[in-house]
Scaffold this motif. Structure first.
Motif, PDB file in Angstrom:
ATOM      1  N   PHE A   1       0.832  -1.213   0.000  1.00  0.00           N
ATOM      2  CA  PHE A   1       0.000   0.000   0.000  1.00  0.00           C
ATOM      3  C   PHE A   1       0.866   1.262   0.000  1.00  0.00           C
ATOM      4  CE2 PHE A   1      -1.892   3.431   2.534  1.00  0.00           C
ATOM      5  CZ  PHE A   1      -2.974   3.750   1.723  1.00  0.00           C
ATOM      6  N   TYR A   2       1.835   1.312   0.881  1.00  0.00           N
ATOM      7  CA  TYR A   2       2.646   2.527   0.993  1.00  0.00           C
ATOM      8  C   TYR A   2       3.519   2.758  -0.247  1.00  0.00           C
ATOM      9  CZ  TYR A   2       1.269   3.503   5.771  1.00  0.00           C
ATOM     10  OH  TYR A   2       0.530   3.840   6.886  1.00  0.00           O
ATOM     11  N   LYS A   3       4.043   1.667  -0.803  1.00  0.00           N
ATOM     12  CA  LYS A   3       4.926   1.832  -1.964  1.00  0.00           C
ATOM     13  C   LYS A   3       4.151   2.109  -3.246  1.00  0.00           C
ATOM     14  CE  LYS A   3       9.210  -0.579  -0.825  1.00  0.00           C
ATOM     15  NZ  LYS A   3      10.160  -1.630  -1.236  1.00  0.00           N
ATOM     16  N   GLN A   4       3.083   1.338  -3.477  1.00  0.00           N
ATOM     17  CA  GLN A   4       2.393   1.408  -4.761  1.00  0.00           C
ATOM     18  C   GLN A   4       1.266   2.437  -4.793  1.00  0.00           C
ATOM     19  OE1 GLN A   4       3.869  -0.167  -7.064  1.00  0.00           O
ATOM     20  NE2 GLN A   4       5.180  -1.415  -5.734  1.00  0.00           N
ATOM     21  N   VAL A   5       0.663   2.721  -3.649  1.00  0.00           N
ATOM     22  CA  VAL A   5      -0.465   3.666  -3.622  1.00  0.00           C
ATOM     23  C   VAL A   5       0.004   5.063  -3.204  1.00  0.00           C
ATOM     24  CG1 VAL A   5      -2.711   4.194  -2.605  1.00  0.00           C
ATOM     25  CG2 VAL A   5      -2.119   1.825  -3.175  1.00  0.00           C
ATOM     26  N   LEU A   6       0.721   5.137  -2.085  1.00  0.00           N
ATOM     27  CA  LEU A   6       1.189   6.436  -1.600  1.00  0.00           C
ATOM     28  C   LEU A   6       2.541   6.825  -2.193  1.00  0.00           C
ATOM     29  CD1 LEU A   6       0.161   6.329   2.178  1.00  0.00           C
ATOM     30  CD2 LEU A   6      -1.112   7.203   0.214  1.00  0.00           C
ATOM     31  N   GLN A   7       3.147   5.886  -2.962  1.00  0.00           N
ATOM     32  CA  GLN A   7       4.442   6.162  -3.602  1.00  0.00           C
ATOM     33  C   GLN A   7       5.485   6.605  -2.572  1.00  0.00           C
ATOM     34  OE1 GLN A   7       4.825   5.611  -7.023  1.00  0.00           O
ATOM     35  NE2 GLN A   7       2.754   4.805  -6.800  1.00  0.00           N
ATOM     36  N   ARG A   8       5.474   5.932  -1.423  1.00  0.00           N
ATOM     37  CA  ARG A   8       6.397   6.280  -0.354  1.00  0.00           C
ATOM     38  C   ARG A   8       7.437   5.169  -0.201  1.00  0.00           C
ATOM     39  NH1 ARG A   8       4.104   6.975   5.649  1.00  0.00           N
ATOM     40  NH2 ARG A   8       2.790   8.551   4.583  1.00  0.00           N
ATOM     41  N   GLU A   9       8.716   5.547  -0.180  1.00  0.00           N
ATOM     42  CA  GLU A   9       9.778   4.576   0.043  1.00  0.00           C
ATOM     43  C   GLU A   9       9.788   4.188   1.517  1.00  0.00           C
ATOM     44  OE1 GLU A   9      11.783   2.891  -1.927  1.00  0.00           O
ATOM     45  OE2 GLU A   9      10.699   3.781  -3.620  1.00  0.00           O
ATOM     46  N   MET A  10       9.707   2.898   1.769  1.00  0.00           N
ATOM     47  CA  MET A  10       9.615   2.422   3.140  1.00  0.00           C
ATOM     48  C   MET A  10      10.920   1.772   3.570  1.00  0.00           C
ATOM     49  SD  MET A  10       6.531   3.229   3.969  1.00  0.00           S
ATOM     50  CE  MET A  10       6.240   2.299   5.462  1.00  0.00           C
ATOM     51  N   ASN A  11      11.240   1.932   4.842  1.00  0.00           N
ATOM     52  CA  ASN A  11      12.393   1.249   5.420  1.00  0.00           C
ATOM     53  C   ASN A  11      12.029  -0.224   5.621  1.00  0.00           C
ATOM     54  OD1 ASN A  11      14.566   0.306   6.835  1.00  0.00           O
ATOM     55  ND2 ASN A  11      14.457   1.830   8.473  1.00  0.00           N
ATOM     56  N   GLU A  12      12.723  -1.102   4.890  1.00  0.00           N
ATOM     57  CA  GLU A  12      12.391  -2.528   4.940  1.00  0.00           C
ATOM     58  C   GLU A  12      12.671  -3.123   6.321  1.00  0.00           C
ATOM     59  OE1 GLU A  12      10.921  -4.179   2.686  1.00  0.00           O
ATOM     60  OE2 GLU A  12      11.079  -2.900   0.920  1.00  0.00           O
TER      61      GLU A  12
END
Length: 468
Positions: A224-235
């Protein structure tokens, strides 16, 4: 028969219904179904009836789209009591009553086979999309959609653009909903990796979920965060990891498979179970099999759009050639009758339906294992014959395992596990087995080598080494 004889006949019939645990108030409906069958054959004595008359009658009833599943099963049971208990012809005990009854379970519009087309606009219609979720998630979906419709629409669109399965879609949406609820309906755009970690901690510490469940929740939220909000997340999100137990698949011995097959009394279910074991097919791959996928010339089956949207080819066991051909011939006759009665349509996914508008009435697109009754498309009102519901075979397999006194936890997937293990035992290489199973990564197939080579399996116990 004179009137006193008729009265005694039906009195005895009602007495027989008690042995089937049918309540007295309901028994009159069984009498009514039996009477309707008799009236449908006015010039023929019951004693002269054959399986053909019963099958034709049930097929005709199965074309009554408004008829509910339970009503059709009631008709089957009413005729079973009539012939097995009352008329007692030689064939009645061996007739496939159970097949007809279990094959009557229709596919609801939220079933994985048809859900995406029946609820194609689910991302924009909360009522339609919520119908595919369980009751709790359905209510929660409507609340979340009301607050954050743009998030829900974009999430569904991102999932479908990548052609994830309907089950993955439902799972991801479910975790997304529960994540928002856990954080008091806060806008997920305002939340961070720390909030994801808190939710994952909650799942392990409070809900005691399995490692695979926790991983699925994490994947859904990262998606959701990567594909919808286009936010890079800390894995490297900090959270308490659920310990993943090492579980080996349930594998039957060849003798156990043989005993299991002998206890499956339904012809259709026995053929399906043999395909699961003989071809290594998954349950849903088997029930969704269509006539055009069976190639008798090359003696192989094309498994279309299996897990991961991949096609693969599996060989048809020689022992099943004749049985499978007979099944296809039955479907041909059934389809011909359906067409003559104004039916004959089958479900085809939206894209293919648009490309081949006349395909839904063609014989080659029919399911090899069809339902015994037709269903109505909730959107268009079109009446179609879907495939048999997978729950029927699952129940057959479990009951057969109990009757065969197999103490292992046996289900349909255990037959696929046994297929792979027995091939490796016979000397086939791991890559061949990987292709037949349709695994993307050979490491997935390697689990079966662990079954064969577990440390300790070939060790001689010190108890056996004691001198006698």
């Amino acid at each position: 028969m004179d009137n006193p004889s008729v009265s005694r006949f039906w009195d005895n019939y009602i007495e027989k219904t008690k042995t089937y645990n049918i309540k007295p108030k309901v028994a009159r409906w069984y009498v009514r179904h039996a009477e309707q069958y008799i009236k449908a054959h006015p010039n023929q004595r019951l004693g002269s009836h054959t399986p053909r008359e019963v099958e034709e009658y049930l097929r005709d009833k199965g074309r009554n789209a408004p008829l509910e599943d339970w009503q059709f099963r009631q008709i089957v049971d009413a005729l079973k009591i009539l012939f097995v208990e009352m008329v007692q012809p030689a064939w009645a005990g061996d007739f496939s009553w159970q097949d007809w009854s279990m094959a009557a379970q229709s596919l609801r519009d939220n079933h994985a086979t048809v859900a995406r087309d029946y609820q194609a606009d689910g991302g924009h219609d909360p009522e339609a999309h919520a119908a595919g979720l369980d009751e709790k998630d359905s209510v929660l979906y409507k609340h979340v959609f009301k607050r954050y419709p743009e998030h829900v629409k974009a999430f569904v669109a991102a999932i479908r653009t990548r052609q994830y399965s309907i089950r993955t879609e439902r799972s991801y949406i479910g975790w997304f909903l529960r994540y928002i609820r856990y954080h008091d309906m806060t806008d997920p755009a305002r939340l961070s990796e720390q909030h994801i970690g808190q939710f994952l901690d909650y799942l392990v510490l409070n809900r005691n979920v399995a490692a695979s469940t926790q991983s699925q929740a994490l994947n859904a939220l990262i998606f959701f965060y990567k594909q919808v909000l286009q936010r890079e997340m800390n894995e490297k999100i900090s959270f308490a990891h659920s310990k993943k137990p090492r579980r080996l698949p349930v594998v039957l011995t060849r003798d156990e498979v043989r005993k299991l097959m002998e206890k499956i009394d339904g012809e259709t279910q026995q053929l399906m179970a043999n395909l699961l074991y003989g071809c290594g097919m998954r349950l849903m791959e088997c029930v969704r099999l269509r006539v055009l996928d069976v190639d008798f010339g090359y003696r192989q089956i094309l498994v279309r759009e299996a897990k991961g949207k991949k096609d693969r080819v599996v060989p048809i066991p020689n022992k099943l050639i004749d049985c499978l051909q007979e099944q296809v011939d039955k479907i041909r006759a059934l389809h011909k009758e359906d067409l003559e009665n104004g039916f004959g349509r089958v479900y085809i996914p939206g894209a293919l339906a648009r490309k081949y508008p006349n395909a839904e009435k063609e014989f080659r697109w029919q399911y090899v294992f069809p339902s015994s009754r037709v269903s109505t498309d909730p959107r268009t009102g079109v009446v179609r014959r879907h495939h048999i519901h997978e729950n029927g075979l699952q129940k057959y397999i479990k009951r057969a395992a109990e009757q065969a006194s197999i103490t292992k936890k046996v289900n349909c997937h255990a037959l696929r596990h046994s297929f792979a293990t027995h091939l490796l035992e016979s000397g086939y290489d791991i890559r061949t087995v990987q292709e037949l199973l349709g695994h993307a990564d050979v490491s997935t197939t390697m689990i079966y080598t662990h079954v064969l080579n577990m440390p300790g399996v070939s060790v001689v116990s010190p108890l056996d080494m004691l001198e006698r």
